[in-house]
Design an enzyme around this catalytic site. Structure first.
Site, PDB file in Angstrom:
ATOM      1  N   ASN A 156      55.113  16.811  26.624  1.00  0.00           N
ATOM      2  CA  ASN A 156      54.557  16.302  25.364  1.00  0.00           C
ATOM      3  C   ASN A 156      55.498  16.764  24.252  1.00  0.00           C
ATOM      4  O   ASN A 156      55.509  17.941  23.905  1.00  0.00           O
ATOM      5  CB  ASN A 156      53.149  16.891  25.173  1.00  0.00           C
ATOM      6  CG  ASN A 156      52.561  16.540  23.820  1.00  0.00           C
ATOM      7  OD1 ASN A 156      53.090  15.702  23.091  1.00  0.00           O
ATOM      8  ND2 ASN A 156      51.459  17.194  23.471  1.00  0.00           N
ATOM      9  N   TRP A 157      56.280  15.827  23.758  1.00  0.00           N
ATOM     10  CA  TRP A 157      57.306  16.211  22.775  1.00  0.00           C
ATOM     11  C   TRP A 157      56.739  16.387  21.371  1.00  0.00           C
ATOM     12  O   TRP A 157      57.451  16.821  20.460  1.00  0.00           O
ATOM     13  CB  TRP A 157      58.426  15.165  22.760  1.00  0.00           C
ATOM     14  CG  TRP A 157      59.194  15.109  24.054  1.00  0.00           C
ATOM     15  CD1 TRP A 157      58.964  15.875  25.181  1.00  0.00           C
ATOM     16  CD2 TRP A 157      60.305  14.258  24.360  1.00  0.00           C
ATOM     17  NE1 TRP A 157      59.862  15.538  26.171  1.00  0.00           N
ATOM     18  CE2 TRP A 157      60.701  14.549  25.685  1.00  0.00           C
ATOM     19  CE3 TRP A 157      61.000  13.285  23.642  1.00  0.00           C
ATOM     20  CZ2 TRP A 157      61.760  13.900  26.302  1.00  0.00           C
ATOM     21  CZ3 TRP A 157      62.053  12.636  24.270  1.00  0.00           C
ATOM     22  CH2 TRP A 157      62.436  12.942  25.576  1.00  0.00           C
ATOM     23  N   LYS A 158      55.502  15.988  21.198  1.00  0.00           N
ATOM     24  CA  LYS A 158      54.825  16.135  19.894  1.00  0.00           C
ATOM     25  C   LYS A 158      55.663  15.488  18.782  1.00  0.00           C
ATOM     26  O   LYS A 158      56.367  14.517  19.014  1.00  0.00           O
ATOM     27  CB  LYS A 158      54.520  17.602  19.609  1.00  0.00           C
ATOM     28  CG  LYS A 158      53.777  18.265  20.768  1.00  0.00           C
ATOM     29  CD  LYS A 158      53.184  19.577  20.413  1.00  0.00           C
ATOM     30  CE  LYS A 158      52.540  20.192  21.650  1.00  0.00           C
ATOM     31  NZ  LYS A 158      51.840  21.430  21.397  1.00  0.00           N
ATOM     32  N   HIS A 160      44.172  15.587  22.980  1.00  0.00           N
ATOM     33  CA  HIS A 160      44.943  16.834  22.871  1.00  0.00           C
ATOM     34  C   HIS A 160      44.277  17.728  21.827  1.00  0.00           C
ATOM     35  O   HIS A 160      43.738  17.237  20.832  1.00  0.00           O
ATOM     36  CB  HIS A 160      46.398  16.523  22.457  1.00  0.00           C
ATOM     37  CG  HIS A 160      47.278  17.723  22.568  1.00  0.00           C
ATOM     38  ND1 HIS A 160      47.328  18.684  21.588  1.00  0.00           N
ATOM     39  CD2 HIS A 160      48.108  18.137  23.556  1.00  0.00           C
ATOM     40  CE1 HIS A 160      48.180  19.640  21.968  1.00  0.00           C
ATOM     41  NE2 HIS A 160      48.674  19.328  23.161  1.00  0.00           N
ATOM     42  N   GLU A 184      45.394  19.379  19.505  1.00  0.00           N
ATOM     43  CA  GLU A 184      45.882  19.199  18.123  1.00  0.00           C
ATOM     44  C   GLU A 184      45.230  17.980  17.483  1.00  0.00           C
ATOM     45  O   GLU A 184      45.013  17.956  16.266  1.00  0.00           O
ATOM     46  CB  GLU A 184      47.420  19.111  18.131  1.00  0.00           C
ATOM     47  CG  GLU A 184      48.022  20.498  18.361  1.00  0.00           C
ATOM     48  CD  GLU A 184      49.365  20.525  19.071  1.00  0.00           C
ATOM     49  OE1 GLU A 184      50.041  19.484  19.145  1.00  0.00           O
ATOM     50  OE2 GLU A 184      49.725  21.604  19.581  1.00  0.00           O
ATOM     51  N   GLU A 226      43.980  22.785  28.915  1.00  0.00           N
ATOM     52  CA  GLU A 226      44.895  23.474  28.003  1.00  0.00           C
ATOM     53  C   GLU A 226      44.092  24.434  27.126  1.00  0.00           C
ATOM     54  O   GLU A 226      43.525  24.019  26.107  1.00  0.00           O
ATOM     55  CB  GLU A 226      45.608  22.460  27.109  1.00  0.00           C
ATOM     56  CG  GLU A 226      46.414  21.447  27.872  1.00  0.00           C
ATOM     57  CD  GLU A 226      47.546  20.893  27.021  1.00  0.00           C
ATOM     58  OE1 GLU A 226      48.702  21.056  27.438  1.00  0.00           O
ATOM     59  OE2 GLU A 226      47.286  20.337  25.947  1.00  0.00           O
ATOM     60  N   GLY A 269      51.550  26.868  22.600  1.00  0.00           N
ATOM     61  CA  GLY A 269      52.594  27.200  21.632  1.00  0.00           C
ATOM     62  C   GLY A 269      52.585  28.654  21.186  1.00  0.00           C
ATOM     63  O   GLY A 269      53.267  29.023  20.230  1.00  0.00           O
ATOM     64  N   SER A 309      51.925  27.118  27.119  1.00  0.00           N
ATOM     65  CA  SER A 309      53.074  28.013  27.271  1.00  0.00           C
ATOM     66  C   SER A 309      53.598  28.093  28.709  1.00  0.00           C
ATOM     67  O   SER A 309      53.960  29.170  29.185  1.00  0.00           O
ATOM     68  CB  SER A 309      52.740  29.413  26.730  1.00  0.00           C
ATOM     69  OG  SER A 309      52.457  29.337  25.341  1.00  0.00           O
ATOM     70  N   GLY A 348      56.487  22.979  24.238  1.00  0.00           N
ATOM     71  CA  GLY A 348      57.757  23.575  23.816  1.00  0.00           C
ATOM     72  C   GLY A 348      58.869  23.491  24.851  1.00  0.00           C
ATOM     73  O   GLY A 348      59.996  23.068  24.535  1.00  0.00           O
TER      74      GLY A 348
HETATM   75  C1  PEP Z   1      50.775  21.280  24.675  1.00  0.00           C
HETATM   76  O1  PEP Z   1      50.635  21.230  23.468  1.00  0.00           O
HETATM   77  O2  PEP Z   1      50.352  20.341  25.374  1.00  0.00           O
HETATM   78  C2  PEP Z   1      51.388  22.472  25.235  1.00  0.00           C
HETATM   79  C3  PEP Z   1      51.023  22.817  26.423  1.00  0.00           C
HETATM   80  O3  PEP Z   1      52.279  23.149  24.447  1.00  0.00           O
HETATM   81  P1  PEP Z   1      53.145  24.459  24.871  1.00  0.00           P
HETATM   82  O4  PEP Z   1      53.697  24.211  26.242  1.00  0.00           O
HETATM   83  O5  PEP Z   1      54.186  24.554  23.825  1.00  0.00           O
HETATM   84  O6  PEP Z   1      52.176  25.603  24.858  1.00  0.00           O
END
Ligand code: PEP
Length: 249
Positions: free
Chosen positions: A9-11, A95, A97, A167, A173, A212, A234
């Site tokens: 997920n490049w956001k 998600h 976010e 998640e 993050g 993460s 990330g």
């Molecule tokens: C995400 O936002 O889907 C995610 C898992 O981010 P990160 O790997 O940066 O924690």
């Protein structure tokens, strides 16, 4: 045997040129892997270019969100049809976010997931608890409500086409990861909840862990019986890290 999926997920990261560079590095560094389906979800503006570069390769692509509406006066939204026209096969819905910054509810995520399925897209439905909810020992209550809410009205056939991502919000993050045992406990709980809809179909749902995930923790997480892949933020922006995670499958 459940499908293993490694999804990036490049956001809101990367211009079209940066997307080209990242895809170039992924294609140069990673040969086809028969153990995992690899998916990337670039920003909407880059999807068309991503589709040109990824077409005919082993990497699939998807949207980071979509509207629950077919079309019309919804400024800033992207429809399922638009995703389909750039060859997307997956779409992330719910998600944390989106839930946090855009007040998305389980009902809305449910509507998006249903519409994704009706359109022929595979929804990656995200669930996960906040830190204070885990600390108050409410993880199962919160995640259970999210799973039942987002899967409301689903048939067994629907369940056989979805992907769920667990998640924990406190791990996204932040560099904090759920231990493999903590994650496995929630994944197994999610599968039990989905079994209330259809036990056989629930057994086959790929449940991805996100929060993460990095090259140094991927192998232990992915070794858990109910962890069927990863949704990566990330580390999916660094080709070497993403490739190392794919190789950890
Ligand atoms: C995400 O936002 O889907 C995610 C898992 O981010 P990160 O790997 O940066 O924690």
């Amino acid at each position: 045997m459940r499908r293993v999926i490694i999804a990036g997920n490049w956001k809101m990261n990367g211009t079209i040129v940066e997307t080209e560079n990242l895809i170039g590095a992924l294609l140069a560094g990673e040969s086809e892997n028969d153990k995992a389906t690899v998916v990337v979800c670039p920003p909407f503006v880059s999807l068309s270019r991503a589709s040109e570069l990824l077409n005919g390769t082993h990497i699939a692509w998807g949207g980071q969100d979509m509207s629950e509406h077919v079309k019309g006066a919804y400024t800033g939204e992207i429809s399922a049809e638009m995703l389909l026209t750039v060859g997307a096969t997956y779409v992330i819905v719910g998600h944390s976010e989106r839930r946090q910054y855009h007040a998305e509810t389980d009902d809305l995520v449910n509507a998006k997931a249903k519409y994704a399925l009706a359109s022929g897209l595979i929804p990656i439905i995200c669930v996960g608890e906040m830190l204070e909810e885990r600390e108050a020992d409410r993880t199962e209550e919160v995640v259970g409500t999210q799973v039942m809410g987002t899967l409301s009205g689903f048939s067994a056939a629907d369940l056989s086409k979805i992907v769920i991502a667990y998640e924990p919000v406190w791990a996204i993050g932040t560099g904090k990861t759920a231990t493999p045992e903590m994650a496995e406990a929630v994944h197994s709980f999610i599968r039990k909840k989905a079994a209330a809809v259809d036990a056989a179909a629930a057994e086959e749902i790929p449940i991805l862990y996100g929060g993460s995930v990095k090259p140094d923790n991927a192998e232990r997480l992915l070794a858990q019986p109910n962890i069927d892949g990863a949704l990566i933020g990330g580390a999916s922006l660094k080709a070497d890290d993403f490739i190392a995670i794919i190789r950890a499958v």
